[in-house]
Design a protein around this motif. Structure first.
Motif, short mmCIF file in Angstrom:
data_model
loop_
_atom_site.label_atom_id
_atom_site.label_comp_id
_atom_site.label_asym_id
_atom_site.label_seq_id
_atom_site.Cartn_x
_atom_site.Cartn_y
_atom_site.Cartn_z
N ILE A 93 36.06 34.45 30.51
CA ILE A 93 36.14 35.44 30.63
C ILE A 93 36.00 35.69 32.75
O ILE A 93 37.00 36.58 32.86
CB ILE A 93 34.72 35.98 29.89
CG1 ILE A 93 35.34 36.17 28.96
CG2 ILE A 93 35.23 37.58 29.91
CD1 ILE A 93 35.08 36.56 27.28
N GLY A 94 35.53 35.83 33.34
CA GLY A 94 35.68 36.14 34.95
C GLY A 94 36.02 34.78 35.48
O GLY A 94 36.05 35.73 36.01
N GLY A 95 36.58 34.13 34.88
CA GLY A 95 38.04 33.47 35.32
C GLY A 95 39.35 34.37 35.77
O GLY A 95 40.26 34.31 36.08
N MET A 99 41.51 36.29 38.67
CA MET A 99 42.79 36.11 38.44
C MET A 99 43.47 37.20 38.18
O MET A 99 44.81 37.40 39.06
CB MET A 99 43.26 35.09 37.17
CG MET A 99 42.69 33.31 37.69
SD MET A 99 43.66 32.39 36.73
CE MET A 99 45.20 32.32 37.00
N ALA A 100 43.24 38.30 37.57
CA ALA A 100 44.04 39.61 37.23
C ALA A 100 43.96 40.33 38.57
O ALA A 100 44.79 40.55 39.14
CB ALA A 100 43.55 40.68 36.13
N TYR A 101 42.56 39.71 38.98
CA TYR A 101 42.67 41.38 40.70
C TYR A 101 42.45 40.33 41.74
O TYR A 101 42.21 41.06 42.61
CB TYR A 101 41.14 41.98 39.83
CG TYR A 101 41.12 42.98 38.75
CD1 TYR A 101 42.19 44.20 38.45
CD2 TYR A 101 40.87 42.63 36.97
CE1 TYR A 101 42.09 44.49 38.02
CE2 TYR A 101 41.43 43.42 36.50
CZ TYR A 101 41.28 44.56 36.55
OH TYR A 101 41.55 45.15 35.70
#
Length: 155
Positions: A93-95, A99-101
């Motif tokens: 979830i953190g990765g 990657m999204a932001y």
């Protein structure tokens, strides 16, 4: 090499499938008399019919450790639960969030914003977008005519 081996083995398997039927059915027919009937006995798993009460601290003979602690089931289960919690929540979830932001590759958006800000600043000051004297003329060293020779110069 491995992909070639895999391709050849798949091709051979497909050839063998085309030569034999997909489902082989065998029917065993008995011609003997039915004088020996069998009955299925249900085995008793526990002496009194009920399993013993579960205690997590008691290691039974069928327990297999996750590899964190081979002697204590509770410690082993706690460590594996913490590991999977961190793996799923933090790593996945953190990765994904990172990657999204995260900024684009080579900070392209940042460079474009910075260029627009610089153009606005230079226009407000009355300067051209690119200054002719960005590099002082004294620092520019050009080759002489002899060094250039017959080389074509494109401007």
């Amino acid at each position: 090499m491995a992909s070639l081996t895999r391709t050849v083995s798949r091709a051979l398997a497909l050839q063998n499938l085309s030569r034999r039927p997909l489902i082989t059915r065998i029917a065993c027919i008995s011609t003997s008399k039915k004088d020996k009937d069998t009955s299925a006995a249900t085995p008793t798993l526990f002496e009194d019919g009920l399993p013993e009460k579960f205690d997590a601290r008691v290691t039974n003979k069928h327990w297999v450790s996750w590899g964190w602690d081979i002697e204590d089931r509770v410690v082993d289960a706690t460590y594996i639960h913490c590991f999977f919690f961190l793996l799923v929540s933090v790593a996945l979830i953190g990765g994904s969030y990172f990657m999204a932001y995260s900024p684009t590759k080579n900070f392209r958006d940042w460079a474009q914003r910075e260029a627009y800000l610089e153009i606005r600043r230079r226009e407000a000051a009355g300067l051209p977008h690119i200054d002719r004297d960005a590099v002082p003329v004294e620092q520019i060293v050009l080759p002489s005519e002899e060094e250039l020779g017959n080389m074509e110069i494109v401007i």
